[in-house]
Design a protein around this motif. Structure first.
Motif, PDB file in Angstrom:
ATOM      1  N   GLU A  96      39.200  46.628  30.949  1.00  0.00           N
ATOM      2  CA  GLU A  96      38.633  45.578  31.793  1.00  0.00           C
ATOM      3  C   GLU A  96      39.770  45.063  32.657  1.00  0.00           C
ATOM      4  O   GLU A  96      40.891  44.881  32.179  1.00  0.00           O
ATOM      5  CB  GLU A  96      38.105  44.415  30.947  1.00  0.00           C
ATOM      6  N   VAL A  98      41.421  42.037  34.240  1.00  0.00           N
ATOM      7  CA  VAL A  98      41.396  40.586  34.041  1.00  0.00           C
ATOM      8  C   VAL A  98      41.642  39.919  35.390  1.00  0.00           C
ATOM      9  O   VAL A  98      42.708  40.096  35.979  1.00  0.00           O
ATOM     10  CB  VAL A  98      42.453  40.148  33.002  1.00  0.00           C
ATOM     11  N   GLU A  99      40.677  39.159  35.865  1.00  0.00           N
ATOM     12  CA  GLU A  99      40.764  38.533  37.189  1.00  0.00           C
ATOM     13  C   GLU A  99      40.996  37.028  37.119  1.00  0.00           C
ATOM     14  O   GLU A  99      41.680  36.465  37.972  1.00  0.00           O
ATOM     15  CB  GLU A  99      39.480  38.809  37.983  1.00  0.00           C
ATOM     16  N   ASN A 100      40.424  36.370  36.120  1.00  0.00           N
ATOM     17  CA  ASN A 100      40.541  34.918  35.997  1.00  0.00           C
ATOM     18  C   ASN A 100      42.017  34.524  35.821  1.00  0.00           C
ATOM     19  O   ASN A 100      42.691  35.046  34.922  1.00  0.00           O
ATOM     20  CB  ASN A 100      39.713  34.444  34.796  1.00  0.00           C
ATOM     21  N   PRO A 101      42.541  33.608  36.669  1.00  0.00           N
ATOM     22  CA  PRO A 101      43.966  33.250  36.596  1.00  0.00           C
ATOM     23  C   PRO A 101      44.409  32.731  35.226  1.00  0.00           C
ATOM     24  O   PRO A 101      45.499  33.087  34.764  1.00  0.00           O
ATOM     25  CB  PRO A 101      44.123  32.171  37.667  1.00  0.00           C
ATOM     26  N   ASP A 102      43.600  31.929  34.568  1.00  0.00           N
ATOM     27  CA  ASP A 102      43.978  31.424  33.246  1.00  0.00           C
ATOM     28  C   ASP A 102      44.018  32.546  32.212  1.00  0.00           C
ATOM     29  O   ASP A 102      44.903  32.589  31.353  1.00  0.00           O
ATOM     30  CB  ASP A 102      43.018  30.321  32.794  1.00  0.00           C
ATOM     31  N   GLU A 103      43.053  33.457  32.305  1.00  0.00           N
ATOM     32  CA  GLU A 103      43.035  34.600  31.387  1.00  0.00           C
ATOM     33  C   GLU A 103      44.210  35.545  31.674  1.00  0.00           C
ATOM     34  O   GLU A 103      44.798  36.105  30.744  1.00  0.00           O
ATOM     35  CB  GLU A 103      41.716  35.353  31.498  1.00  0.00           C
ATOM     36  N   LYS A 104      44.557  35.710  32.946  1.00  0.00           N
ATOM     37  CA  LYS A 104      45.715  36.539  33.308  1.00  0.00           C
ATOM     38  C   LYS A 104      46.996  35.938  32.735  1.00  0.00           C
ATOM     39  O   LYS A 104      47.829  36.648  32.168  1.00  0.00           O
ATOM     40  CB  LYS A 104      45.853  36.652  34.837  1.00  0.00           C
ATOM     41  N   LYS A 105      47.116  34.617  32.883  1.00  0.00           N
ATOM     42  CA  LYS A 105      48.309  33.921  32.381  1.00  0.00           C
ATOM     43  C   LYS A 105      48.417  34.093  30.868  1.00  0.00           C
ATOM     44  O   LYS A 105      49.491  34.384  30.331  1.00  0.00           O
ATOM     45  CB  LYS A 105      48.223  32.441  32.756  1.00  0.00           C
ATOM     46  N   ASP A 124      51.602  31.186  40.190  1.00  0.00           N
ATOM     47  CA  ASP A 124      50.456  31.844  40.810  1.00  0.00           C
ATOM     48  C   ASP A 124      50.899  33.089  41.564  1.00  0.00           C
ATOM     49  O   ASP A 124      50.199  34.106  41.562  1.00  0.00           O
ATOM     50  CB  ASP A 124      49.739  30.882  41.765  1.00  0.00           C
ATOM     51  N   LYS A 128      49.542  36.894  41.024  1.00  0.00           N
ATOM     52  CA  LYS A 128      48.933  37.658  42.120  1.00  0.00           C
ATOM     53  C   LYS A 128      49.613  39.007  42.306  1.00  0.00           C
ATOM     54  O   LYS A 128      49.015  39.939  42.835  1.00  0.00           O
ATOM     55  CB  LYS A 128      49.009  36.861  43.428  1.00  0.00           C
TER      56      LYS A 128
END
Length: 147
Positions: A96, A98-105, A124, A128
């Motif tokens: 998958e 991972v696109e959501n910034p919090d989930e990426k972090k 950020d 990116k």
């Protein structure tokens, strides 16, 4: 040789330094060694935005992964009896993105925690600049030899 104890399997994953991620590019196999993180039932990887791996995974998210811990070479009098100590894990799942910034972090923290006890902050801009891949483990098996 099979390992069935989930605690022992998790120990191998946590001690491994490299995870090899295998993909299918059309009708050809393609495998890459990656740094990774592990939490719960998932593996996490980071990557650049472009390249063969990303192209393949966007077309076919099905993957196989493997990691191992090597021990000593065990010599014998007969060449075919030589062996090596090892503990290994092999599994499969689907990638998958991972696109959501919090989930990426959070995924980036999991990856870094695999290699360091330090706490890192991620801007950020950093988030990116990378793609985060998550593999929810569908199947997993483990083996050991020489222990």
């Amino acid at each position: 040789k099979e390992i069935t104890d989930p605690v022992e399997i998790e120990k191998i994953i946590k001690e491994a330094q490299v995870c090899r991620l295998a993909m299918v590019d059309g009708n050809k196999p393609y495998v890459v060694p990656l740094s990774f993180g592990y939490e719960g039932e998932s593996l996490f990887f980071h990557s650049g935005h472009n390249g063969r791996k990303i192209d393949i995974l966007r077309n076919n998210p099905t993957v196989c992964f493997g990691m191992d811990l090597q021990g000593d070479i065990l010599e014998a009098d007969v060449p075919c009896k030589w062996t090596a100590q090892y503990r290994s894990v092999i599994g499969s799942g689907e990638v998958e993105f991972v696109e959501n910034p919090d989930e990426k972090k959070n995924a980036f923290r999991i990856i870094m925690a695999h290699y360091s006890d330090r706490i890192f902050e991620f801007t950020d801009e950093m988030l990116k600049s990378v793609v985060i891949l998550k593999v929810k483990i569908a199947e997993i098996s483990a083996k050991k030899s020489g222990y």
